[in-house]
Design a protein around this motif. Structure first.
Motif, PDB file in Angstrom:
ATOM      1  N   ASP A   8       0.861  -1.187   0.000  1.00  0.00           N
ATOM      2  CA  ASP A   8       0.000   0.000   0.000  1.00  0.00           C
ATOM      3  C   ASP A   8       0.892   1.230   0.000  1.00  0.00           C
ATOM      4  N   SER A  10       0.097   4.000   1.283  1.00  0.00           N
ATOM      5  CA  SER A  10      -0.161   4.730   2.524  1.00  0.00           C
ATOM      6  C   SER A  10       0.564   4.072   3.691  1.00  0.00           C
ATOM      7  N   VAL A  13      -1.935   2.975   6.402  1.00  0.00           N
ATOM      8  CA  VAL A  13      -2.620   1.704   6.124  1.00  0.00           C
ATOM      9  C   VAL A  13      -1.684   0.534   6.382  1.00  0.00           C
ATOM     10  N   ARG A  14      -0.432   0.651   5.954  1.00  0.00           N
ATOM     11  CA  ARG A  14       0.536  -0.432   6.207  1.00  0.00           C
ATOM     12  C   ARG A  14       0.711  -0.656   7.711  1.00  0.00           C
ATOM     13  N   VAL A  16      -1.466   0.036  10.184  1.00  0.00           N
ATOM     14  CA  VAL A  16      -2.679  -0.573  10.746  1.00  0.00           C
ATOM     15  C   VAL A  16      -2.746  -2.057  10.387  1.00  0.00           C
ATOM     16  N   ALA A  17      -2.484  -2.377   9.126  1.00  0.00           N
ATOM     17  CA  ALA A  17      -2.506  -3.778   8.691  1.00  0.00           C
ATOM     18  C   ALA A  17      -1.453  -4.585   9.445  1.00  0.00           C
ATOM     19  N   ASP A  52      -3.207  -3.205  -2.162  1.00  0.00           N
ATOM     20  CA  ASP A  52      -3.959  -2.014  -2.541  1.00  0.00           C
ATOM     21  C   ASP A  52      -4.053  -1.952  -4.062  1.00  0.00           C
ATOM     22  N   CYS A  81      -7.239  -5.123  -1.068  1.00  0.00           N
ATOM     23  CA  CYS A  81      -7.774  -4.298   0.018  1.00  0.00           C
ATOM     24  C   CYS A  81      -7.806  -2.866  -0.507  1.00  0.00           C
ATOM     25  N   THR A  82      -8.985  -2.397  -0.922  1.00  0.00           N
ATOM     26  CA  THR A  82      -9.043  -1.160  -1.681  1.00  0.00           C
ATOM     27  C   THR A  82     -10.365  -0.427  -1.510  1.00  0.00           C
ATOM     28  N   THR A  83     -10.395   0.813  -1.925  1.00  0.00           N
ATOM     29  CA  THR A  83     -11.633   1.601  -1.941  1.00  0.00           C
ATOM     30  C   THR A  83     -12.410   1.353  -3.230  1.00  0.00           C
ATOM     31  N   LYS A 104     -11.858  -0.976   1.936  1.00  0.00           N
ATOM     32  CA  LYS A 104     -11.369  -0.039   2.950  1.00  0.00           C
ATOM     33  C   LYS A 104     -12.535   0.851   3.353  1.00  0.00           C
ATOM     34  N   PRO A 105     -12.625   1.280   4.595  1.00  0.00           N
ATOM     35  CA  PRO A 105     -11.715   0.917   5.683  1.00  0.00           C
ATOM     36  C   PRO A 105     -12.004  -0.496   6.184  1.00  0.00           C
TER      37      PRO A 105
END
Length: 121
Positions: A8, A10, A13-14, A16-17, A52, A81-83, A104-105
């Motif tokens: 990702d 971000s 995001v990395r 949190v994952a 992502d 894992c994406t919007t 996401k989220p």
């Protein structure tokens, strides 16, 4: 212990994952774009890739197509894992070789559920 490559652009995001997946007993590697991820996979293939879609250099779909084209390797499970949540994107990802799809989220329950569905937990 299984390894997960979190891809990702971000850093948040990395992070949190990583926290969620370490709690599920995964070793974590990170990549900020699809090219870095592909290079890491060529060096040491992970058990699973949390991927992502929208990234610079090489996006998630381009990475996945290149990954699935690698020969003589144990292919990892790939979870997008994406919007990008419309059916066209989901079908494109599955057609290219994704095993699952997370919107996401996300939270720990979603990750745990999807990873269970693909046999990683």
């Amino acid at each position: 212990m299984k390894t997960c490559l979190v891809v990702d652009d971000s850093k948040v995001v990395r992070m949190v994952a990583r926290k969620i997946l370490e709690g599920l007993s995964f070793n974590i590697e990170e990549a900020e774009d699809g090219q870095v991820a592909l290079d890491k996979c060529k060096a040491a293939m992970p058990d699973v890739v949390l991927l992502d879609w929208n990234m610079p250099v090489k996006n998630g779909l381009e990475f996945l197509i290149d990954l699935r084209a690698l020969e003589n390797v144990q292919q990892p499970v790939v979870v997008f894992c994406t919007t990008e949540n419309d059916m066209a994107h989901i079908q494109q990802a599955i057609s290219a070789g994704a095993n699952e799809y997370i919107m996401k989220p996300f939270d720990s329950d979603i990750i745990e559920s999807k990873f269970s569905q693909v046999g990683l937990l």
